[in-house]
Design a protein around this motif. Sequence first.
Motif, PDB file in Angstrom:
ATOM      1  N   MET A 180      25.007 -47.453  20.458  1.00 24.86           N
ATOM      2  CA  MET A 180      24.830 -46.071  20.927  1.00 24.86           C
ATOM      3  C   MET A 180      26.150 -45.514  21.457  1.00 24.86           C
ATOM      4  N   ALA A 181      26.491 -44.326  21.005  1.00 24.45           N
ATOM      5  CA  ALA A 181      27.697 -43.682  21.538  1.00 24.45           C
ATOM      6  C   ALA A 181      27.438 -43.204  22.964  1.00 24.45           C
ATOM      7  N   VAL A 182      26.158 -42.915  23.254  1.00 24.55           N
ATOM      8  CA  VAL A 182      25.789 -42.453  24.588  1.00 24.55           C
ATOM      9  C   VAL A 182      25.260 -43.645  25.360  1.00 24.55           C
ATOM     10  N   ASP A 183      25.826 -43.874  26.538  1.00 27.15           N
ATOM     11  CA  ASP A 183      25.309 -44.954  27.363  1.00 27.15           C
ATOM     12  C   ASP A 183      24.184 -44.383  28.222  1.00 27.15           C
ATOM     13  N   PRO A 184      22.935 -44.785  27.963  1.00 24.30           N
ATOM     14  CA  PRO A 184      21.813 -44.154  28.674  1.00 24.30           C
ATOM     15  C   PRO A 184      21.881 -44.362  30.175  1.00 24.30           C
ATOM     16  N   LYS A 185      22.546 -45.429  30.614  1.00 22.20           N
ATOM     17  CA  LYS A 185      22.583 -45.694  32.055  1.00 22.20           C
ATOM     18  C   LYS A 185      23.791 -45.051  32.730  1.00 22.20           C
ATOM     19  N   ALA A 186      24.770 -44.637  31.908  1.00 21.81           N
ATOM     20  CA  ALA A 186      26.006 -44.102  32.493  1.00 21.81           C
ATOM     21  C   ALA A 186      25.900 -42.592  32.669  1.00 21.81           C
ATOM     22  N   TYR A 187      24.988 -42.174  33.531  1.00 20.31           N
ATOM     23  CA  TYR A 187      24.839 -40.741  33.800  1.00 20.31           C
ATOM     24  C   TYR A 187      25.745 -40.383  34.959  1.00 20.31           C
ATOM     25  N   PRO A 214      26.707 -37.013  36.951  1.00 24.88           N
ATOM     26  CA  PRO A 214      26.582 -35.557  37.089  1.00 24.88           C
ATOM     27  C   PRO A 214      27.776 -34.917  37.794  1.00 24.88           C
ATOM     28  N   ARG A 215      28.752 -35.719  38.218  1.00 20.25           N
ATOM     29  CA  ARG A 215      29.859 -35.158  39.007  1.00 20.25           C
ATOM     30  C   ARG A 215      30.769 -34.270  38.166  1.00 20.25           C
ATOM     31  N   ASN A 216      31.207 -33.185  38.761  1.00 22.17           N
ATOM     32  CA  ASN A 216      32.211 -32.334  38.126  1.00 22.17           C
ATOM     33  C   ASN A 216      33.592 -32.826  38.510  1.00 22.17           C
ATOM     34  N   LEU A 217      33.676 -33.450  39.675  1.00 22.65           N
ATOM     35  CA  LEU A 217      34.958 -33.898  40.209  1.00 22.65           C
ATOM     36  C   LEU A 217      34.841 -35.366  40.571  1.00 22.65           C
ATOM     37  N   LEU A 230      36.606 -37.743  43.062  1.00 31.62           N
ATOM     38  CA  LEU A 230      37.550 -37.847  44.166  1.00 31.62           C
ATOM     39  C   LEU A 230      37.358 -39.178  44.872  1.00 31.62           C
ATOM     40  N   PRO A 231      38.385 -39.651  45.575  1.00 30.48           N
ATOM     41  CA  PRO A 231      38.232 -40.905  46.321  1.00 30.48           C
ATOM     42  C   PRO A 231      37.157 -40.764  47.403  1.00 30.48           C
ATOM     43  N   ALA A 257      18.382 -37.406  31.264  1.00 29.00           N
ATOM     44  CA  ALA A 257      19.844 -37.538  31.321  1.00 29.00           C
ATOM     45  C   ALA A 257      20.239 -38.860  31.967  1.00 29.00           C
ATOM     46  N   LYS A 258      19.454 -39.281  32.945  1.00 25.38           N
ATOM     47  CA  LYS A 258      19.745 -40.546  33.610  1.00 25.38           C
ATOM     48  C   LYS A 258      19.382 -41.746  32.747  1.00 25.38           C
ATOM     49  N   GLY A 259      18.758 -41.476  31.602  1.00 26.71           N
ATOM     50  CA  GLY A 259      18.348 -42.563  30.718  1.00 26.71           C
ATOM     51  C   GLY A 259      16.999 -43.135  31.090  1.00 26.71           C
ATOM     52  N   GLU A 312      19.122 -41.408  21.574  1.00 28.74           N
ATOM     53  CA  GLU A 312      20.522 -41.087  21.859  1.00 28.74           C
ATOM     54  C   GLU A 312      20.737 -39.572  21.888  1.00 28.74           C
ATOM     55  N   ILE A 372      19.060 -37.978  24.983  1.00 29.74           N
ATOM     56  CA  ILE A 372      19.797 -38.174  26.238  1.00 29.74           C
ATOM     57  C   ILE A 372      21.023 -37.258  26.270  1.00 29.74           C
ATOM     58  N   ARG A 415      21.759 -34.155  28.898  1.00 30.35           N
ATOM     59  CA  ARG A 415      22.980 -34.073  29.709  1.00 30.35           C
ATOM     60  C   ARG A 415      23.678 -32.728  29.550  1.00 30.35           C
ATOM     61  N   CYS A 441      25.615 -33.720  42.159  1.00 27.68           N
ATOM     62  CA  CYS A 441      26.936 -33.632  41.537  1.00 27.68           C
ATOM     63  C   CYS A 441      28.049 -33.796  42.565  1.00 27.68           C
ATOM     64  N   TRP A 448      32.178 -32.674  48.456  1.00 29.28           N
ATOM     65  CA  TRP A 448      33.642 -32.649  48.274  1.00 29.28           C
ATOM     66  C   TRP A 448      34.289 -31.426  48.915  1.00 29.28           C
TER      67      TRP A 448
END
Lengths: 326, 567
Positions: A1-8, A10-13, A15-16, B62-64, B500, B503, B507, B518, B523
């Motif tokens: 899968m090119a999309v990792d279903p678990k790697a969601y 939502p962050r736009n940024l 930062l540390p 989206a979270k799978g 796929e 999802i 997203r 988010c 931030w």
Amino acid sequence: MAVDPKAYDPRNLHLPELEVMHSGHLACPGCGAALGMRQALKALGDNTMVVIPACCWAVIVGPYPYEALKVPVLQVAFETAAISAAGVRAALDAQGKHDTTVLAWAGDGGTFDIGFQSLSGAVERNDDIIYVCYDNEAYMNTGIQRSSATPYGAWTTTTPVEAPKAEPKKNMVEIMVEHRIPYTATASIAYPEDFIRKLRKAQSIRGAKFIHLWISCPAGHKSEERYSVKIARLAVETGIFPLYEVENGVHYTINHEPAFTDVAEYLRLQGRFRHLKDEDIETIRRNIEWEWKRLRAKAEMGRTLPAPPPPVRAVVEEGEHEPSTE
Amino acid sequence: MVEINPRTLDDVPATSYSDHATTAIKTGTWKYVQPVYEDKLPACSHRCPAGNDISRFLYLTAKGDLLEAARWIRRGNPLPATLGRVCPHPCEDECNRGPLGGAIAIHMMERFLGDQGAAEELLPERAPATGKRVAVVGAGPAGIAAAYNLALRGHEVEVLDDKPEPGGFLRTGIPQYRLPREVLDREIALVERCGVRFVPDTRVGRDVSLDELRERFDAVLVAIGFHGSRPLGVPGEDHEHVYNGVRLLERILAGERPELPPRMAVVGGGNTAMDVARSLRRIGVEPVVVYRRSRMEMPAIPTEVDEALAEGIEMVFLTAPKRVVIEGGRITGLECVKMRLGEPDESGRRRPVPVEGSEHVVPVSGIVTAIGETAELDMLPEPLRDGWRVAHDARFATPLEGVFTAGDVATGEGTVTAAVGTGRRAAAVIDAFLRGEALPEEAPRVQVLWGRQVRLDTVVHVEQLNLAYHKEAPRPGIEELDPAVRVRDFSEVVRSFTAERAIEEARRCLECGTCNECLNCLWFCPDVAIHKRSGFGFDIDEEHCKGCGICVEECPRDALTLVEVER
């Protein structure tokens, strides 16, 4: 899968997580300078010493016996930010604490005007400091008096609406570039990833580093507190405040290509520009165009020009922070 | 706060040295406005007649977490796999992603999630049994939705229908190439699994009276749908080769292959007309659609029209039938008159006006009428009949105590989705009735039944979003069977999304009005006053938040609100 279903994500940024600033500081609501410091110390980490001259941050940091930062802060006289930071650097080096970062954090008055000669001296000697000028374009802390960072057309208490500032803003970045220091950059609180990358890059370079950070000031710009980030973003997107960096006084990288949103969008959110007439706004538009022509010409020149021959001030260390163009 | 009260010079340090955190200073007292996290109604859900919680199920996707998303959508809607296939998806017309690469393919997502999961893991928990019994008259989408929700609330539900199998119009009126029967059967089986009992071949007014039902059950819901056809009103329409579209379709979809004339006019421009024409095409009859307005005014779902045209179905617009031409006992054509569009009528569409002297004959040997369905209420007792609809108030209560109504006979909205929505709403009222609670002034909006805190008095449109954080991303293509292949049988035309693709598409959702963590608020807080919770969401440090509102402004999706501080 090119999309990792678990790697969601939502962050736009990104930062540390590190937080080096406390709540309860005395900045006004919606203060861009407070947000800028928060971002800066996320980048630099807690092995940092901060030198603050007279400026808003001398108040924000807290009254005795309180401190808003989790790192040491040295409060110094108005005109001495750069040279005091250089002194702290020398003291740390003498103690073998070479990995501690020294940050000089001064407003536009303490940089463009009052601290100008000591800053010029320190960077001419290529002292190993990071100097951030947080620029809200007037002496806000003392009651909104004009500085040489105040832009054309702006109202301040010393440039009233009957006679708003008639001169253009001093170009501090180009003055620093002309010292041929290893690293000069502009940054904005609305683009924290860019700001943080630049600080980390500065941290990886030995020698004088200057970062010009544009910040909003609801009290002095007469803007709504909630728009502080929005106005900072518009400063970039209208082209008024370009995001770029310059290495060794010659190699320019424009980091963000603005949308060139009409500058009127930016001006109308700030009461300090409310008196401007259409022809004044047109003047500002023409100046943006001209400044961008000049910046692009310099960037072009930097592409063909080799690095300056010795003697050079710079000691550039291998860093992981390459310049990026968005 | 730290006491600073030097009494002698010795108490004053040589160099002032601050070593207490400013957190002791409660800057929160400065504020007169404060941010609150408050999810709002996204434009898509606002327009969803079935009341789907779209942003939430897309977030879970989206979270799978596909199973959780499938469970979420089934909390009140028993027919997502069906609706995803047959709904005209007005949600997508409103989608704020529209100008940024095209609306989210919400119907494809609903369909995908509807197809997910095994029965034992999908169904919500049933409330404890109440001992109350409800009869639902009509096993169409409204009846099924009501029965499902009532069963989940712990009531015992029987659904009576005059057809041998449940499904109502979904089974008799929607062709398999749009809604495969195994999809419908699976969803009905899930409803049965919740304890709903379907009673076939039972027509109220013939096999059992409404009064009898009222005696045997604590409440009755009448959701019998629209099954009557309007007549054409032209000479010759009583000929044996003039067919009622709804009846003919029912026979074809049940597998009958009646002897039909080779070329037939299908009169009408709605979904039934499209379904009839495309079904005829699939059994070897050449249809020609005759519609009195232009393509723009067709009430059919636009994609259905596109698909019909792709299948080579002929359509003549601005043409109205005048007379069935019969020669030697056989139909040889449909005499029509050309129309032009005049002033808009009460439906907002431009009224067709006949063009004088434009009479002409469309050569056909049979005719199917599909100009709209109406209710058949003759078997209901008098107090329930109110013109074309069942008499009812804003709570779906009829004049008869304990008798409620839902679906097309109540509102006449004419879509499966609207029927499901009214079924859900009526179920909420019936539930209150059965529990002896005070009935609401009107049936609750479906969104009230979501089971999560959402502010419903404001709708998040594109103006409420912070577009600086939303980048353009294109809508994925939707794959269809090749038209030349699909007209050979009743195979499903549109292919489902892969997991796929689903999802990826989820997203792309902007999550309007719906916090997705988010972190922008956190931030951009100049006062370090927003902290991530260990669970979902954030805490605002009231003691230090100065109420600047940057978090509200920088929220990409309007999930925060600035409110006045009450003192």
